[in-house]
Write a protein that holds these residues in place. Structure first.
Motif, PDB file in Angstrom:
ATOM      1  N   ARG A   1       0.885  -1.277   0.209  1.00 34.72           N
ATOM      2  CA  ARG A   1       0.220  -0.123   0.012  1.00 34.72           C
ATOM      3  C   ARG A   1       0.824   1.231   0.059  1.00 34.72           C
ATOM      4  O   ARG A   1       2.139   1.202   0.215  1.00 34.72           O
ATOM      5  CB  ARG A   1      -0.845   0.080   1.181  1.00 34.72           C
ATOM      6  N   VAL A   2       0.501   2.297  -0.416  1.00 33.85           N
ATOM      7  CA  VAL A   2       0.938   3.438  -0.548  1.00 33.85           C
ATOM      8  C   VAL A   2       0.676   4.857   0.468  1.00 33.85           C
ATOM      9  O   VAL A   2      -0.707   4.995   0.235  1.00 33.85           O
ATOM     10  CB  VAL A   2       1.227   4.173  -2.178  1.00 33.85           C
ATOM     11  N   LEU A   3       1.557   5.306   1.066  1.00 33.47           N
ATOM     12  CA  LEU A   3       1.069   6.354   1.997  1.00 33.47           C
ATOM     13  C   LEU A   3       1.603   7.655   1.317  1.00 33.47           C
ATOM     14  O   LEU A   3       2.960   7.800   1.090  1.00 33.47           O
ATOM     15  CB  LEU A   3       1.588   6.197   3.394  1.00 33.47           C
ATOM     16  N   ASN A   4       0.715   8.652   1.041  1.00 31.47           N
ATOM     17  CA  ASN A   4       1.416   9.969   0.613  1.00 31.47           C
ATOM     18  C   ASN A   4       1.493  10.720   1.746  1.00 31.47           C
ATOM     19  O   ASN A   4       0.792  11.689   2.215  1.00 31.47           O
ATOM     20  CB  ASN A   4       0.446  10.558  -0.337  1.00 31.47           C
ATOM     21  N   ALA A   5       2.755  11.072   2.035  1.00 34.09           N
ATOM     22  CA  ALA A   5       3.277  11.638   3.207  1.00 34.09           C
ATOM     23  C   ALA A   5       4.000  13.170   2.865  1.00 34.09           C
ATOM     24  O   ALA A   5       4.488  13.919   3.588  1.00 34.09           O
ATOM     25  CB  ALA A   5       4.135  10.965   4.389  1.00 34.09           C
ATOM     26  N   THR A   6       3.670  13.454   1.674  1.00 37.92           N
ATOM     27  CA  THR A   6       4.338  14.659   1.001  1.00 37.92           C
ATOM     28  C   THR A   6       3.336  15.966   1.615  1.00 37.92           C
ATOM     29  O   THR A   6       2.528  15.798   2.012  1.00 37.92           O
ATOM     30  CB  THR A   6       4.422  14.789  -0.398  1.00 37.92           C
ATOM     31  N   HIS A   7       3.927  17.199   1.304  1.00 38.76           N
ATOM     32  CA  HIS A   7       3.270  18.455   1.685  1.00 38.76           C
ATOM     33  C   HIS A   7       2.996  19.221   0.639  1.00 38.76           C
ATOM     34  O   HIS A   7       2.192  20.490   0.851  1.00 38.76           O
ATOM     35  CB  HIS A   7       3.879  19.013   3.042  1.00 38.76           C
ATOM     36  N   ASP A   8       3.617  19.178  -0.510  1.00 36.48           N
ATOM     37  CA  ASP A   8       3.308  20.040  -1.642  1.00 36.48           C
ATOM     38  C   ASP A   8       3.303  19.537  -2.977  1.00 36.48           C
ATOM     39  O   ASP A   8       3.618  20.189  -4.033  1.00 36.48           O
ATOM     40  CB  ASP A   8       4.310  21.181  -1.446  1.00 36.48           C
ATOM     41  N   TYR A   9       3.041  18.185  -3.017  1.00 39.98           N
ATOM     42  CA  TYR A   9       2.934  17.629  -4.419  1.00 39.98           C
ATOM     43  C   TYR A   9       1.323  17.364  -4.697  1.00 39.98           C
ATOM     44  O   TYR A   9       1.359  17.068  -5.822  1.00 39.98           O
ATOM     45  CB  TYR A   9       3.552  16.181  -4.285  1.00 39.98           C
ATOM     46  N   GLY A  10       0.684  17.505  -3.561  1.00 42.57           N
ATOM     47  CA  GLY A  10      -0.742  17.310  -3.893  1.00 42.57           C
ATOM     48  C   GLY A  10      -1.113  15.610  -4.221  1.00 42.57           C
ATOM     49  O   GLY A  10      -0.085  15.052  -3.582  1.00 42.57           O
ATOM     50  N   ALA A  11      -1.845  15.468  -4.812  1.00 43.54           N
ATOM     51  CA  ALA A  11      -2.208  14.086  -4.927  1.00 43.54           C
ATOM     52  C   ALA A  11      -1.285  13.199  -5.764  1.00 43.54           C
ATOM     53  O   ALA A  11      -0.674  14.052  -6.491  1.00 43.54           O
ATOM     54  CB  ALA A  11      -3.543  13.800  -5.503  1.00 43.54           C
ATOM     55  N   ILE A  12      -0.743  12.050  -5.618  1.00 46.80           N
ATOM     56  CA  ILE A  12       0.278  11.448  -6.481  1.00 46.80           C
ATOM     57  C   ILE A  12      -0.317  10.230  -7.037  1.00 46.80           C
ATOM     58  O   ILE A  12      -1.135   9.676  -6.472  1.00 46.80           O
ATOM     59  CB  ILE A  12       1.392  11.148  -5.542  1.00 46.80           C
ATOM     60  N   ASP A  13       0.562   9.615  -8.258  1.00 40.99           N
ATOM     61  CA  ASP A  13       0.021   8.460  -8.723  1.00 40.99           C
ATOM     62  C   ASP A  13       1.292   7.595  -8.624  1.00 40.99           C
ATOM     63  O   ASP A  13       2.437   8.011  -8.541  1.00 40.99           O
ATOM     64  CB  ASP A  13      -0.279   8.784 -10.329  1.00 40.99           C
ATOM     65  N   TYR A  14       0.788   6.275  -8.490  1.00 44.80           N
ATOM     66  CA  TYR A  14       2.174   5.244  -8.186  1.00 44.80           C
ATOM     67  C   TYR A  14       2.102   4.309  -9.387  1.00 44.80           C
ATOM     68  O   TYR A  14       1.099   3.565  -9.722  1.00 44.80           O
ATOM     69  CB  TYR A  14       1.618   4.418  -6.855  1.00 44.80           C
ATOM     70  N   TYR A  15       3.377   3.945  -9.860  1.00 49.28           N
ATOM     71  CA  TYR A  15       3.588   3.229 -11.043  1.00 49.28           C
ATOM     72  C   TYR A  15       4.504   2.171 -10.327  1.00 49.28           C
ATOM     73  O   TYR A  15       5.507   2.334  -9.897  1.00 49.28           O
ATOM     74  CB  TYR A  15       4.379   3.939 -12.094  1.00 49.28           C
TER      75      TYR A  15
ATOM     76  N   TYR B   1       3.688  -4.504   2.907  1.00 46.05           N
ATOM     77  CA  TYR B   1       4.394  -3.414   3.001  1.00 46.05           C
ATOM     78  C   TYR B   1       3.491  -1.942   2.935  1.00 46.05           C
ATOM     79  O   TYR B   1       2.710  -1.794   2.411  1.00 46.05           O
ATOM     80  CB  TYR B   1       5.318  -3.422   1.912  1.00 46.05           C
ATOM     81  N   THR B   2       4.324  -1.124   3.515  1.00 45.33           N
ATOM     82  CA  THR B   2       3.635   0.060   3.604  1.00 45.33           C
ATOM     83  C   THR B   2       4.626   1.161   2.877  1.00 45.33           C
ATOM     84  O   THR B   2       5.947   1.438   3.480  1.00 45.33           O
ATOM     85  CB  THR B   2       3.271   0.843   4.796  1.00 45.33           C
ATOM     86  N   LEU B   3       4.580   1.578   1.537  1.00 42.15           N
ATOM     87  CA  LEU B   3       5.532   2.392   1.001  1.00 42.15           C
ATOM     88  C   LEU B   3       5.141   3.821   1.068  1.00 42.15           C
ATOM     89  O   LEU B   3       3.784   4.398   0.957  1.00 42.15           O
ATOM     90  CB  LEU B   3       5.501   2.098  -0.591  1.00 42.15           C
ATOM     91  N   VAL B   4       6.114   4.673   1.699  1.00 47.19           N
ATOM     92  CA  VAL B   4       5.991   6.035   1.957  1.00 47.19           C
ATOM     93  C   VAL B   4       6.411   6.983   1.091  1.00 47.19           C
ATOM     94  O   VAL B   4       7.790   6.858   0.958  1.00 47.19           O
ATOM     95  CB  VAL B   4       6.285   6.182   3.354  1.00 47.19           C
ATOM     96  N   ALA B   5       5.890   7.871   0.530  1.00 50.93           N
ATOM     97  CA  ALA B   5       6.213   9.021  -0.252  1.00 50.93           C
ATOM     98  C   ALA B   5       6.313  10.218   0.644  1.00 50.93           C
ATOM     99  O   ALA B   5       5.403  10.696   1.179  1.00 50.93           O
ATOM    100  CB  ALA B   5       5.787   9.370  -1.491  1.00 50.93           C
ATOM    101  N   TYR B   6       7.565  11.018   0.728  1.00 46.55           N
ATOM    102  CA  TYR B   6       7.587  12.021   1.845  1.00 46.55           C
ATOM    103  C   TYR B   6       8.585  13.133   1.067  1.00 46.55           C
ATOM    104  O   TYR B   6       9.299  12.923   0.209  1.00 46.55           O
ATOM    105  CB  TYR B   6       7.899  11.918   3.116  1.00 46.55           C
ATOM    106  N   ASN B   7       8.644  14.252   1.727  1.00 47.03           N
ATOM    107  CA  ASN B   7       9.390  15.515   1.311  1.00 47.03           C
ATOM    108  C   ASN B   7      10.979  15.412   2.052  1.00 47.03           C
ATOM    109  O   ASN B   7      10.989  15.085   3.166  1.00 47.03           O
ATOM    110  CB  ASN B   7       8.885  16.860   1.540  1.00 47.03           C
ATOM    111  N   ASN B   8      11.939  15.573   1.003  1.00 47.61           N
ATOM    112  CA  ASN B   8      13.269  15.720   1.522  1.00 47.61           C
ATOM    113  C   ASN B   8      13.866  16.993   1.020  1.00 47.61           C
ATOM    114  O   ASN B   8      14.233  17.065   0.098  1.00 47.61           O
ATOM    115  CB  ASN B   8      14.175  14.478   1.162  1.00 47.61           C
ATOM    116  N   GLY B   9      13.551  17.987   1.880  1.00 48.72           N
ATOM    117  CA  GLY B   9      13.837  19.477   1.132  1.00 48.72           C
ATOM    118  C   GLY B   9      12.951  19.661   0.024  1.00 48.72           C
ATOM    119  O   GLY B   9      11.607  19.631   0.164  1.00 48.72           O
ATOM    120  N   SER B  10      13.248  20.064  -1.203  1.00 45.02           N
ATOM    121  CA  SER B  10      12.700  20.351  -2.403  1.00 45.02           C
ATOM    122  C   SER B  10      12.278  19.173  -3.301  1.00 45.02           C
ATOM    123  O   SER B  10      11.818  19.331  -3.983  1.00 45.02           O
ATOM    124  CB  SER B  10      13.221  21.446  -3.231  1.00 45.02           C
ATOM    125  N   THR B  11      12.755  18.107  -2.739  1.00 39.50           N
ATOM    126  CA  THR B  11      12.695  16.889  -3.516  1.00 39.50           C
ATOM    127  C   THR B  11      11.878  15.703  -2.615  1.00 39.50           C
ATOM    128  O   THR B  11      11.523  16.143  -1.815  1.00 39.50           O
ATOM    129  CB  THR B  11      14.114  16.146  -3.882  1.00 39.50           C
TER     130      THR B  11
END
Length: 421
Positions: free
Chosen positions: A29-43, A95-105
């Motif tokens: 499963r995918v967790l979107n923990a970003t704060h400035d990307y909006g909604a995301i797609d997972y490929y 698994y939980t796959l997490v996307a998050y901000n690391n500075g500007s990336t």
């Protein structure tokens, strides 16, 4: 509380090829923990698997054949790849796959959802620090009315991109506070009430904010729900830079931003409700209009009160106090509050420009430069042949952020170099 293991580092997912086997399946499963990307797609392997995962949301589990996969995250509905990396899926494992901000990336990590249930009557909690800009933090899980000054950290010195082991905590209702490492007065997040249930298994994930210092929280239950705890506060400081040594008085309903400053003075950051309820600003006893002033949650900001005492101005500057991306660099910017100068000013460091043509009441973009000692700072204006200000033995520390405020009158500038973090 009983620790179940030692502090360990969760790796960023490293590239390792693509393609799955057919011997068995796992679940992701995918967790979107970003704060400035909006909604995301997972490929996975260039095939769209999940679309439109909102910020702070987690998808349902998807069955995936065991093996190694190249995956990509893209802003929802676009073809732009924000992150391309890989993970290995084992059969019969979730698994939980997490996307998050690391500075500007964007960065990512993943957790195997395989932790065994804790002792009856307790919950299992661990902390993942995904707030790269925040640096090392301490986490306190206490009774709701506990005095932080006398409390002991539940997790101490949690580095960026690292996860603690699970700790067993008696089921019940708690207050969770996050501070800068070793400094209980440096409050980064305050969650007043969190209920931990019997044999709950959960990860407190800390994520970055746009200001770079405060953090947000996500409580990620193993195999279950995700609850977002967005920081409701901001950090604000007041700068008094009105001509004639004018007195500047500020206040808010909760008293957090109450101050009286004699110009020219740079105040210190205070943590305040981002709503700035009841914000009032006066100069020499005359109230200014603050109705248009607003800050966003999780941000750092500078409240500028400046200009001629007969017609003072007030504005808010958004402060980016994230450290430089290169570990040996510092960051610096210039704020022009110099009364009586009908022109722009510029700042150089060792004869290299770090802030060009900043108009009155304006601010330059933060510039990264090599940290060190004996740095020469010079403030100039095209209206004069000599420098407004020169300092030849300045120390700038790596990973620190600085603002140089030019205040006072053009005939006798007052320059303050302030370390913002």
């Amino acid at each position: 509380m009983t620790w179940l293991g030692a502090l360990l580092c969760v790796p960023f997912i490293a590239g390792c090829g693509g393609g799955g086997d057919s011997g068995g399946t796992g679940n992701v499963r995918v967790l979107n923990a970003t704060h400035d990307y909006g909604a995301i797609d997972y490929y996975t392997s260039d095939t769209l698997v999940l679309s439109g995962i909102a910020e702070g949301a987690v998808s349902s589990y998807q069955s995936v054949s065991e093996g190694s996969y190249t995956f990509k995250f893209k802003p929802a509905g676009t073809t732009t790849t924000a992150l391309s990396s890989s993970m290995t899926v084992s059969k019969d494992t979730s698994y939980t796959l997490v996307a998050y901000n690391n500075g500007s990336t964007m960065s990512s990590t993943y957790f195997a959802d395989t932790q065994s249930a804790p002792t009856s009557g307790t919950a299992a909690l661990r902390v993942f620090n995904g707030a790269a800009a925040a640096g090392y933090v301490d986490v306190y899980v206490t009774a709701p009315d506990a005095d932080l000054a006398t409390s002991t950290a539940t997790a101490s010195s949690v580095a960026s991109a690292s996860v603690t082991s699970f700790v067993e905590i008696t089921k019940g209702t708690y207050r969770i506070r996050v501070t800068g490492y070793g400094d209980k007065t440096d409050l980064r997040l305050d969650i007043p009430s969190v209920t931990l249930s019997d044999q709950q298994i959960t990860t407190l994930m800390l994520t970055s904010t746009s200001g770079g210092v405060l953090v947000n929280g996500l409580l990620v239950n193993q195999g279950g729900t995700v609850t977002a705890y967005k920081n409701a506060n901001a950090r604000v400081r007041v700068v008094a830079a009105v001509s004639g040594n004018a007195s500047v008085v500020t206040g808010t309903t909760d008293g957090s931003l109450n101050s009286t400053l004699l110009s020219p003075t740079v105040g210190t950051y205070v943590t305040t409700a981002a709503s700035l309820s009841g914000l009032a600003v006066s100069v020499n006893g005359t109230a200014l209009d603050t109705s248009a002033l607003a800050v966003s949650t999780g941000t750092d900001a500078t409240l500028l009160v400046y200009g001629d005492a007969s017609a003072p101005k007030v504005k808010l500057l958004a402060d980016d106090n994230s450290p430089a991306t290169v570990s040996s660099n510092a960051k610096i910017r210039l704020v022009n509050l110099l009364n009586g100068l009908d022109g722009t000013i510029s700042l150089s460091a060792d004869y290299v420009s770090v802030g060009d043509n900043v108009a009155f009441g304006g601010v330059s973009t933060p510039t990264a430069l090599t940290a060190g000692t004996g740095i020469r700072l010079e403030l100039t204006t095209p209206l004069r042949t000599t420098a407004l200000y020169t300092a030849t033995d300045v120390t700038l520390v790596a990973q620190k952020v600085y603002t140089l405020f030019a205040m006072g009158d053009a005939s006798s500038p007052v320059v303050v170099l302030r370390k913002d973090r």
